[in-house]
Design an enzyme around this catalytic site. Structure first.
Site, PDB file in Angstrom:
ATOM      1  N   ASP A 177      38.518  30.000  30.303  1.00  0.00           N
ATOM      2  CA  ASP A 177      39.735  30.363  30.871  1.00  0.00           C
ATOM      3  C   ASP A 177      40.049  31.826  31.070  1.00  0.00           C
ATOM      4  OD1 ASP A 177      40.116  27.410  30.820  1.00  0.00           O
ATOM      5  OD2 ASP A 177      40.527  27.673  28.767  1.00  0.00           O
ATOM      6  N   HIS A 229      51.282  43.919  33.314  1.00  0.00           N
ATOM      7  CA  HIS A 229      50.533  42.995  34.289  1.00  0.00           C
ATOM      8  C   HIS A 229      49.329  42.413  32.978  1.00  0.00           C
ATOM      9  CE1 HIS A 229      50.800  44.838  38.342  1.00  0.00           C
ATOM     10  NE2 HIS A 229      51.473  43.433  38.290  1.00  0.00           N
ATOM     11  N   ASP A 263      46.305  42.163  33.018  1.00  0.00           N
ATOM     12  CA  ASP A 263      45.089  42.976  32.620  1.00  0.00           C
ATOM     13  C   ASP A 263      45.494  44.216  31.547  1.00  0.00           C
ATOM     14  OD1 ASP A 263      46.305  43.924  34.518  1.00  0.00           O
ATOM     15  OD2 ASP A 263      44.361  45.088  35.531  1.00  0.00           O
ATOM     16  N   HIS A 315      54.427  51.407  40.523  1.00  0.00           N
ATOM     17  CA  HIS A 315      53.084  50.257  40.530  1.00  0.00           C
ATOM     18  C   HIS A 315      53.845  48.838  41.032  1.00  0.00           C
ATOM     19  CE1 HIS A 315      49.529  48.578  39.334  1.00  0.00           C
ATOM     20  NE2 HIS A 315      49.788  48.133  38.503  1.00  0.00           N
ATOM     21  N   ASP A 370      43.469  55.715  36.002  1.00  0.00           N
ATOM     22  CA  ASP A 370      43.110  54.671  36.759  1.00  0.00           C
ATOM     23  C   ASP A 370      41.952  54.819  38.101  1.00  0.00           C
ATOM     24  OD1 ASP A 370      43.381  52.137  38.422  1.00  0.00           O
ATOM     25  OD2 ASP A 370      45.376  52.695  39.172  1.00  0.00           O
ATOM     26  N   SER A 412      48.580  47.612  48.409  1.00  0.00           N
ATOM     27  CA  SER A 412      48.015  47.815  46.914  1.00  0.00           C
ATOM     28  C   SER A 412      49.031  48.595  45.908  1.00  0.00           C
ATOM     29  CB  SER A 412      46.841  48.491  46.813  1.00  0.00           C
ATOM     30  OG  SER A 412      46.308  48.811  45.771  1.00  0.00           O
ATOM     31  N   GLY A 413      48.788  48.360  44.615  1.00  0.00           N
ATOM     32  CA  GLY A 413      49.744  49.138  43.737  1.00  0.00           C
ATOM     33  C   GLY A 413      48.905  50.189  42.953  1.00  0.00           C
ATOM     34  N   HIS A 414      48.000  50.545  43.608  1.00  0.00           N
ATOM     35  CA  HIS A 414      46.870  51.498  43.119  1.00  0.00           C
ATOM     36  C   HIS A 414      46.794  52.625  44.062  1.00  0.00           C
ATOM     37  CE1 HIS A 414      45.710  48.697  39.737  1.00  0.00           C
ATOM     38  NE2 HIS A 414      45.894  47.958  40.638  1.00  0.00           N
ATOM     39  N   HIS A 417      39.395  52.032  34.035  1.00  0.00           N
ATOM     40  CA  HIS A 417      39.712  50.991  34.833  1.00  0.00           C
ATOM     41  C   HIS A 417      38.854  50.754  36.198  1.00  0.00           C
ATOM     42  CE1 HIS A 417      43.387  51.205  32.306  1.00  0.00           C
ATOM     43  NE2 HIS A 417      44.126  51.426  33.325  1.00  0.00           N
ATOM     44  N   ASP A 453      38.463  29.183  25.731  1.00  0.00           N
ATOM     45  CA  ASP A 453      38.085  28.001  26.313  1.00  0.00           C
ATOM     46  C   ASP A 453      39.122  27.321  25.646  1.00  0.00           C
ATOM     47  OD1 ASP A 453      37.278  25.821  27.644  1.00  0.00           O
ATOM     48  OD2 ASP A 453      35.301  25.839  26.938  1.00  0.00           O
TER      49      ASP A 453
END
Lengths: 551, 551
Positions: free
Chosen positions: A47, A72, A74, A138, A191, A362-364, A386, A439
Site C-alpha cells: 500500500d 503533501h 510525500d 506550490h 527540489d 505543475s507545482g514545481h 527530491h 501492507d
C-alpha cells in the site's frame, strides 16, 4: 576538533517521494519532512512505502523537533508511522498542520503528538538550530521553505516550490532568499522534480483563465476533477462557478476533508449559498451546477471513477456533461486516467483533458526558476534533493552553470552522511536507510522474499501437490493430489493435471525405491520433475508447493 | 434482395492494438491485418493478446486472402496464431512480408503459408474484391493503405499513416486518395491514434537533423536506441555516422534481424566498411564509434538495459558516453524507460532523451493530416478505427467537421457487423470477437478465473492449510499444517502462524462436533474463520487453500 554538522537524507534522493532529511549537530537533531513513497508496479500488494526510521529511533534523545515544509503526502505521509516509533514536536504552517492532524486522528495518535503552528517569517529554536519558515509557491496552500541556522552556517531547504509572481497567496519570498544569500549560505538542498524542463512553470492564474473559458457558453452540467490538496485550484473553480451562476457540489471523501480543513482554517472562504449537497443537484437545471470531484489520477473507486463506471449513487454521467480533468497523470497513472476518459466518452460526455488546454500547471520549478534560486542563494555547497538519479545529476549540472564549483556539488543517496564544517563538506559514512513496506496494518513484514513470491505467483500461479506417505516404508498412502490456482483453467485441462499427477507419482516412487526418508529431498524431486515437465510442455513456471504428510 | 457488404472489425476498435478487420460479401471474405495486443497491467503473466479467430474458422471456406498494410506487431503479430487455425494467401509489400516470414519461421509454419509480395499501385483480385496497395508514410518502411473495390462500392483502409512531404521514401500518395475520392468512396476506415493531437506530425527529416546536431562536436562514444522497425531512422543514423567518420555496431537481436531483412530486401544499403562487429569497437577510438541498440522502451534484458545495468557482455557504459534515446515511451513503458535513464546517469553517461530535442516523431497523423485525408476521400460512411473509445469519438467529431453527416458516422466495437449497401450502412448484428490470451505456449487456457486468482495471489499471497482427517470419526489425524507464500515473512511471524493453526483447529473441531462429513463444508469453515481472523488482525486477504486428506 570542532564539531561538524551532519546532513543525512533518509529518503527522497535517487527516488521520488518519502522525503525526509536529518540535521544533526552535537547533541541536537532535527528532521525536515516525513513523507511516504508509493509502491512501484513490482511491489505487489504493497500500500505504502515509508522510510526506515531506525536512525531516528537510535537517536531519540537528540531529537528536538520535526519541521514540515508543506502538506503533501510525500512530505507528511509517514508522520503517523514515525510518531509510533519516536516522539517530538512537529512544526508547520496552519494548513500543513491541519492535514497532519487529520492523519494523526486516522491513526488514533492525535493526542500523543504536539503540533506547533507557525507563519512564514517565524523562527523556531530547536536545540542549537533555529529554523525560519519562508513563504513559497506550490500546488498546496501554505507551503514553505526552511532556512536553518546551524553553528557552522545557514542551510536552506527549498521544499517543493515554484515561482508564481501572480499567485493568489502572494509570490514566493524571493527577497528573503536573496537576503540570506547575501548573508552567506553554507548549503542549499533544492527540489529537483522539474529540472528536466526548460523555461518556467506557468502561473496557477493561467489555469483559472482556462477553466473560465470552459465554463463560458457551456449550458450543460460541469464536473471538475483535480488534486484535492490544491486549494488555489478549488478556490478558482468556486469563484468561476459563482461568476457563471452555478452552485457547487462536492463528491469524494478526500475532497470533502480538504475543503473542511481549508474552510476551518480560513484558507477557503465560500460565500453562503454557493455549496449545495450532492443530493440537491437533481432539482437544479444542468447549467446551474458544478460538481467538484476526486479521481483526477484515475483512482479506483474515486468519485469520478464511480461516475464513469455507473456505480456512483448520486451522479449518472449523461450525454452532454462536460468533464474537466484539471490535472496531469502522475507517471504510472496514465492508463487508469485513460480508462476513465474512455468510459466518460462512451457515455457521451464531453471530456476536456489535454495539457494544451491549459487545464493544469505543475507545482514545481523548471530550469529558469531553479537558476533564480541558485542565483539568489549562492550556496557554498549544493545538494540536489527530491529526484531520481537523472534529476539529481541534471540539477548538479545546472548548479555548476550557476557558479557552484563541481567539487562543491554533492550527489548522495539515502543514508549518506554529509559532514559540513564552515569550510568543508565531506561524505565519510552512511547510516541505515531504506524502505519499509506497509501492507494493510503490517509495517515491515513484507520484504523481498514475500515480494519475490508474490511476483512468482502473479506470473504463473501455483500448484500444490499433497501426498500422504507412510512413515514406515515411505510408500504412498493417499495422493498425490494436485491443486492449482492461477495456472490454468482446470476444467479444460484435466489431461494436463493427470499428467502432473503421474510425474509426481514417479518422483515419489523413485525416492521410495532409493529409500529416501528425508522429505526435503523428496520435495525437491517432486518440484524439479514437475517444473521441468511443465516448462517443456507449457513454457510456464508456476510455483510448486509439495506438501508431504507423514502418517 | 441484393447482397450487402459486411465490414466486421474483430480487433482494434475501443482498444489499442490487435488490429484485424473482415470484409465479407456473398461467398467471399478477406481479412485486413492481423495484429497482436499487449497485456495490460491486470493481465498478470500474460505474454500476448490475440483476437478471437472463431468467425474466421467458421467461414474458412469463404476466405480468399489476408491483406496486410504494414509490418508492425499490432498489424502482423497474430498471423502465426491465425494461420494455425485457418489458411489463406497473405498479401503485403516486400518489407512487410519479410517481417511476416521471420515470424512464421519462428513458429515453424513458414512452409505452410503462401506469402505474395506486391508493390504500391498493385491491384490484387480476391473473390469479388479487388485490393489496391497505396503508398503511405509511417514509422516503418513499405507501409500502405488499401483501397478495396467491392460490389457495393470502394472501401478505403488507411492503415497506420502520416503525411510526410519530405519522407526519404517519398510522400504518401495523396493524389491516389484524391482520385478515389473523386470517383466516390463508400466507406473510410481511418487510423485514429493521434486524433487527440492538434496540427501536424513533424517529418522524419526533423529527427535526422536533431540526430546530426547530437553527433556534432561529440568526441565520445555514441549509443543510439530506437524502434528496431524504423528503417528510416536507422538509415539516418548510419548516414550521419558515416558523415562524422564513425563506424556502426549493432546490439540486440530484433535490431540485428531487422537490419538483416531490410538489407536483403534492399531497403537498407549500407556502404562496405560501415558496419563493424560489436567485439571490434574496443580497438576503435571513442569518437569513431556508434552503437545502435534495442531497448528504447526500457525492455528487460534489451541491449540498452543490459548496458545500463552492467550485464552486457561487450559494452560497459563509461563516463562521457552519449546515449541518444530516439523514441518516446509507449504508454505503460514510462517507468521502465525512466529506470534505464537513471542507471545511465549513475554511470556518468550523458543521456539525451527529451522530446523537446526533436529526437523522435510519431508515425501517426495528427488532426490536420486526418482532415486532409477526409477532405480528399470524402467518404459516404466513416468508421473510425485503431483507437480507444475517446479516439473513436473524437475522430467521429473531426469527420463531422469535414462534412460527413453524423448519421453516416459509425462508432463500433469489435464484433460489430456493419452492413453496407450502395446507399446505406446499418449495424444489425454482431459476431463472436474478443481477446485470447497467450501465456507461454498456451493459447486461450488463461482466462478470467485464472487471472482473478493471479491477481489475488499477487496482492496478498496465499496460505495452504493441510489436515489429515479420519474417515471414521472426522477427527484430526495430523495437522493442521500451515504453509504460506507471498503473505508474510514466516521466520519473523511465527506467532501469527501459531494463531492461524489454532483458528483452523477450532474450525475443524467445531465441524467434527457437528458431525460434518461433507469436506466442502469443512473447507468453507476453515476458509471463513481464517480469512475473518486475518482481516481483523492484518487487514489482508490472502488466498486460503484448505487441503483435506481423508485417511
Amino acid at each position: 576538533m570542532a564539531e561538524n554538522l551532519k546532513i543525512i537524507p533518509l529518503g527522497g534522493l535517487d527516488e521520488i517521494g518519502k522525503n525526509i532529511t536529518v540535521l544533526e549537530y552535537g547533541k541536537d537533531m532535527i528532521v525536515v519532512d516525513c513523507g511516504v513513497g508509493f509502491p512501484d508496479e513490482e511491489m505487489y500488494g504493497v500500500d505504502l512505502v515509508i522510510p526506515d526510521f531506525s536512525y531516528l529511533v537510535a537517536n531519540q534523545k537528540k531529537l528536538r523537533g520535526m519541521f514540515i515544509t508543506h502538506g503533501h503526502e510525500d512530505h507528511i505521509g509517514s508522520i503517523p508511522y514515525c510518531m509510533q516509533q519516536v516522539n517530538c514536536p512537529i512544526h508547520g504552517t496552519a494548513m500543513t498542520n491541519g492535514l497532519i492532524k487529520l492523519k494523526l486522528e486516522e491513526h488514533r495518535i492525535a493526542d500523543k503528538v504536539k503540533l506547533v503552528t507557525h507563519q512564514p517569517g517565524d523562527v523556531v529554536k530547536a536545540g542549537c538550530f533555529s529554523v525560519e519558515f519562508i513563504h513559497v509557491n506550490h500546488s498546496i496552500a501554505d507551503a514553505t521553505a526552511l532556512a536553518i541556522k546551524t553553528p557552522v552556517g545557514t542551510v536552506i531547504f527549498t521544499g517543493d516550490f515554484k515561482i508564481d509572481p501572480t499567485a493568489s497567496d502572494g509570490m514566493i519570498d524571493l527577497a528573503r532568499f536573496g537576503q540570506l544569500g547575501n548573508e552567506g549560505v553554507l548549503a542549499l538542498l533544492c527540489d529537483s522534480t522539474n529540472v528536466e524542463r526548460q523555461g518556467y512553470t506557468p502561473s496557477e492564474n493561467l489555469v483559472a483563465e482556462s477553466l473560465d473559458k470552459q465554463f463560458k457558453n457551456c449550458d450543460q452540467r460541469i464536473i471538475v476533477t483535480t488534486f484535492a490538496s490544491n486549494m488555489h485550484r478549488l478556490r478558482a473553480v468556486i469563484d468561476i462557478a459563482r461568476r457563471h451562476g452555478r452552485k457547487v457540489a462536492v463528491s469524494g471523501r478526500s475532497m470533502e476533508n480538504m475543503i473542511k480543513v481549508a474552510t476551518e482554517l480560513g484558507y477557503l472562504k465560500i460565500p453562503a449559498g454557493t455549496l449545495v449537497d450532492l443530493a440537491a443537484i437533481k432539482s437544479l437545471p444542468k447549467n446551474k451546477v458544478v460538481i467538484v470531484s476526486t479521481g483526477s489520477q484515475g483512482e479506483n473507486m474515486s468519485a469520478l471513477y464511480r461516475m464513469a463506471f455507473g456505480t456512483h449513487k448520486q451522479v449518472d454521467i449523461v450525454s452532454g456533461d462536460r468533464i474537466i480533468i484539471s490535472a496531469s497523470a502522475i507517471p504510472g497513472n496514465e492508463k487508469a486516467v485513460s480508462r476513465i476518459i474512455n468510459e466518460l466518452y462512451r457515455k457521451g460526455a464531453d471530456v476536456v483533458y489535454e495539457k494544451s488546454e491549459g487545464l493544469h500547471v505543475s507545482g514545481h520549478a523548471c530550469q529558469e526558476e531553479l537558476k533564480i534560486i541558485h542565483g539568489l542563494v549562492k550556496p557554498k555547497f549544493f545538494i540536489p534533493v527530491h529526484g531520481e538519479q537523472r534529476h539529481l545529476q541534471l540539477h548538479g549540472r545546472l548548479a555548476q552553470q550557476m557558479g557552484t564549483p563541481a567539487k562543491n556539488i554533492h550527489i548522495g543517496e539515502i543514508g549518506t552522511v554529509f559532514e559540513l564544517s564552515k569550510r568543508t563538506c565531506k561524505v565519510k559514512s552512511a547510516v541505515p536507510a531504506g524502505m519499509v513496506l506497509v501492507d494493510g496494518t503490517g509495517v515491515g513484514d513484507v520484504g523481498s522474499v514475500v515480494l519475490r513470491d508474490r511476483k512468482h505467483l502473479a506470473q504463473d500461479g501455483m500448484i500444490v501437490v499433497c501426498v500422504n506417505i507412510s512413515s514406515q516404508d515411505g510408500g504412498v498412502i493417499s495422493g498425490p493430489d494436485i491443486i492449482t490456482r492461477g495456472f490454468i483453467y482446470v476444467k479444460e485441462s484435466e489431461d494436463l493435471i493427470d499428467e502432473l499427477r503421474e510425474v509426481a507419482m514417479e518422483a515419489i516412487e523413485r525416492c521410495s525405491r532409493k529409500r529416501v526418508r528425508d522429505w526435503q529431498i523428496l520435495k525437491s524431486a517432486i518440484k524439479n520433475d514437475l517444473s521441468g515437465y511443465l516448462y517443456k510442455t507449457t513454457k510456464r513456471n508456476p510455483m510448486i508447493l509439495p506438501v508431504i504428510m507423514e502418517i
